[in-house]
Enzyme design. Structure first.
Site, short mmCIF file in Angstrom:
data_model
loop_
_atom_site.label_atom_id
_atom_site.label_comp_id
_atom_site.label_asym_id
_atom_site.label_seq_id
_atom_site.Cartn_x
_atom_site.Cartn_y
_atom_site.Cartn_z
N TYR A 484 16.05 96.50 7.44
CA TYR A 484 17.49 96.44 6.98
C TYR A 484 18.24 97.47 7.34
CZ TYR A 484 21.06 95.14 3.71
OH TYR A 484 22.38 94.70 3.16
N SER A 564 21.61 89.39 7.04
CA SER A 564 22.74 90.28 6.46
C SER A 564 23.01 91.42 7.38
CB SER A 564 22.62 90.17 5.05
OG SER A 564 23.95 90.66 4.46
N ASP A 647 28.21 79.91 3.81
CA ASP A 647 28.20 81.14 3.40
C ASP A 647 29.40 81.86 3.10
OD1 ASP A 647 27.17 83.96 2.96
OD2 ASP A 647 26.22 83.80 4.67
N HIS A 682 24.31 82.72 1.36
CA HIS A 682 24.05 83.84 1.76
C HIS A 682 22.52 84.03 1.50
CE1 HIS A 682 24.57 87.56 4.00
NE2 HIS A 682 24.23 88.22 2.80
#
Length: 713
Positions: A484, A564, A647, A682
């Site tokens: 991430y 993301s 989203d 999302h």
């Protein structure tokens, strides 16, 4: 404590049989034709082409975009149907998902409220027990709210006496919420309804149950409600029995429309604490409203956006805060608001470990620390004296510990890669933790091993990673590398039933705790944002190189995955090192770094990324933007882009444009496909059946291109 607007839960899994090299003869899929437009804009002397600008349009309002989505899904579905492991993964993941899952209970008025999923229910159900060991009863079951299971129960909070409960509804994965109230004894709705709540960070009841505080934005134009910028956040009080139009405005900052406000009432019901931020960099203002004063005027306590201040409780006029002011890894201070000087007094100083959570339960501070991305929970008296630790089952992640001053008990969840989430009741006086809800799963967790390793990144920085696999799996083996690296969000050990399916087949799962996250506090975050963003990509590339060097995986056996901000990560490193990876799985990614701040919550992210409108930031963003840096002339790994057509956090236009750029480029014959979910957002609120289907598709795709042979278990 952390307000992470880009965070996405881990989805995946691993291990079991023989591995072979992926096929070398590849037939390039026949991609749908994507119209190009002549859009070139000069920015700071650079001519920037954006040939797929039209794909930014909302699929709900633009038929051409909707047709493009349908055409992409048709090609992707046809390809996925050819993968031999797809159905085997789907069947096994469904079996592994079929176990009871509980959330940590909240206690109000002697009642215990908690989320529960029987196994394959699309949405978790809210239950209540009138006593701790009593028989539970269903309070809210969202599974009948929509035919496709995509309408979810989101935030919920019982009133102080447990008589009423406010809850929010999330439809199709959107960040927008509708709030309603029910009587907990009868389950009947009161008729109260609040619309256009968003990023409420929970709800907060008045002590007397007369109503609740919440945060919302103004109602957007009908044709832009899922793409318009989110500005002018306000705190309101809804009095029960009145229409929303009569709700009392409590706090706003009209001269600073980019500021967001989050309100929480103190346990004694006397004060409302309002936190105000402008972005995601953990800097906030603090105002306190004395609710005993009918005027409800907000008093400034912290007046500069320089540090993070998270209120964790109060004892009269003395408030306790977790803050990184003067402590990059956070400390606990108190402020007596009766003292005009408002001078912070240190209660628990900064430790070498990172403080990740704090609460007051009974007469103790419960502090949750990260020790090399693993949880350690420590107790302190309210004056800061060390008082031992909370015993945990092993190496993993503990969360929860909600409660109040004087409360004798609290609950926490514990999880790890090979430890299904278990709920424990903790007796503050005795220090004893006992299982309250322990799941039974369809595999043997003891067959899996978890290692923590450290590798050196490009600049020599030591970076941790977790390597998880079946004890019988030896390398090199097909591997999923997950990352991430942003927004001060730490990723610590967690359980995923789907991930087990990958590891059963002989695969390896790796979580890399790269810079940009919050694993080691502010310095770790700062080391991976703004001018240091390339460190994040270097760390992830370094993780892949380490796994190959150490023989954990082979050169043609490595798949990378992230969602993301992690989708941006995957897109960027594929452009920079396409030779290193066999496959890539970017999910709901931020792929256009020159226009991300134009939609919904995107404006918050400038704290991590910078401003595309500033020359220095533009140069850096343009250099790594996934959409703008797809370069032909060398082969890319197989790529399966995932997003959702509705989203409204990271709008799907990011992934649409990136997919179109991949398919148009001369980057080899391996597939570069998009899997576009419908009636989903999302990530949060996604129904179980869609989670299972998506995981099966991703694992089958990864297995195909890493040589993992999928066999029935």
């Amino acid at each position: 404590m952390r307000r992470a607007l880009l965070a996405l839960p881990l989805l995946f899994a691993s291990p079991a049989l023989a591995q072979t090299s992926p096929e070398t003869q590849v037939t390039k899929p026949a991609y749908p034709e994507t119209r190009r437009v002549d859009v070139v804009e000069e920015q700071f002397g650079v001519k920037v082409a954006d040939p797929y600008r039209w794909l930014e349009n909302d699929v709900r309002n633009d038929k051409e975009v909707a047709d493009w989505v349908a055409a992409q899904n048709k090609v992707t579905d046809a390809y996925l149907a050819t993968l031999p492991g797809r159905q085997l993964f789907a069947d096994r993941i469904k079996t592994l998902f079929n176990y009871e899952r509980f959330g940590a209970p909240q206690k109000k008025g002697g009642r215990y409220f908690y989320a529960h999923n029987a196994g394959l229910q699309n949405q978790a159900v809210l239950w209540v027990r009138d006593t701790l060991q009593g028989e539970g009863r269903v309070l809210i079951d969202p599974n009948g709210w929509s035919k496709d299971g995509a309408t979810a129960l989101a935030e919920w909070l019982p009133s102080e006496d447990g008589r009423l409960l406010a809850y929010s509804i999330q439809d199709g994965g959107t960040d927008w919420r509708t709030i309603k109230v029910i009587d907990t004894a009868t389950g009947k709705e009161t008729g109260d309804e609040v619309s256009w709540a968003k990023f409420t960070m929970g709800l907060s009841w008045a002590k007397d149950g007369s109503g609740f505080f919440y945060s919302r934005y103004p109602e957007p134009p009908a044709d832009a409600k899922f793409q318009a910028l989110n500005e002018n956040h306000k705190v309101y009080f809804h009095k029960l029995g009145t229409p929303q139009s009569a709700d009392r405005l409590v706090y706003e900052t009209p001269t600073h429309p980019s500021q967001s406000h989050y309100a929480g009432i103190t346990d004694d019901g006397r004060y409302l604490v309002i936190g105000t931020s402008e972005g995601t960099d953990n800097k906030n203002l603090v105002h306190i409203v004395d609710l005993a004063d009918p005027k409800w005027q907000a008093r400034e306590i912290i007046g500069k956006l320089e540090n993070d201040w998270s209120a964790i409780g109060n004892k009269g006029s003395v408030f306790y805060f977790s803050t990184n002011a003067g402590a990059p890894r956070d400390r606990i201070v108190s402020i007596d608001i009766a003292d005009p000087k408002l001078t912070p007094r240190e209660i628990v100083g900064e430790q070498k470990e990172t403080l990740a959570g704090a609460s007051i339960v009974g007469d103790r501070l419960i502090l949750n620390y990260m020790v090399d991305a693993k949880t350690e929970v420590r107790r302190y008296t309210l004056d800061g004296k060390a008082d031992g630790k909370v015993a945990l089952p092993g190496i993993g992640t503990a969360s929860g510990f909600g409660g109040e001053l004087g409360d004798p008990e609290t609950f926490f969840a514990f999880t790890s890669f090979n430890y299904p989430t278990t709920i424990f009741r903790y007796d503050v006086a005795t220090g004893k933790a006992t299982p309250w809800a322990q799941p039974k799963v369809a595999f043997d967790p003891s067959q899996y091993k978890v290692e923590q390793r450290f590798f050196a990144s490009k600049d020599g920085t030591k970076v941790p990673m977790f390597v998880v696999r079946k004890a019988t799996t030896t390398g090199p083996a097909p591997t999923l590398l997950w990352g991430y690296g942003g927004f001060n969000v730490p990723y610590t050990p967690s359980f995923s039933a789907a991930r087990v399916a990958w590891m059963e087949q002989g695969g390896v799962f790796v979580l890399a705790n790269i810079r940009g996250g919050g694993e080691y506090g502010k310095a770790w975050h700062d080391g991976g944002r703004l001018a240091n963003k390339q460190n994040v990509f270097d760390d992830f590339i370094g993780a892949g190189e380490y796994l190959i060097k150490e023989g954990i995986t082979g050169k043609d056996q490595l798949t990378i995955q992230g969602g993301s901000n992690g989708g941006l990560l995957v897109g960027a490193v594929v452009n920079q090192r396409p030779d290193l990876f066999a496959a890539a799985l970017p999910a709901v990614g931020v792929m256009d770094m020159l226009r991300f701040d134009r939609w919904t919550a995107g404006r918050y992210w400038v704290d991590d990324y910078g401003y595309p409108s500033k020359a220095e930031d533009f140069k850096r963003l343009y250099a790594y933007s996934p959409y703008h840096n797809v370069k032909g002339g060398k082969p890319y790994p197989a790529i399966l882009v995932t997003t959702a057509d509705t989203d409204d956090r990271v709008v799907p236009g990011h992934s649409f444009k990136y997919t179109a750029a991949l398919q148009a480029a001369d980057i080899g014959d391996k597939p570069h496909l998009a899997r576009i979910e419908t009636r989903a957002g999302h990530g949060s609120g996604k129904p179980t059946d869609k989670i299972i289907e998506e995981a099966a598709d991703l694992y089958a795709f990864a297995a195909k291109w890493t040589g993992l042979q999928v066999k029935k278990q």
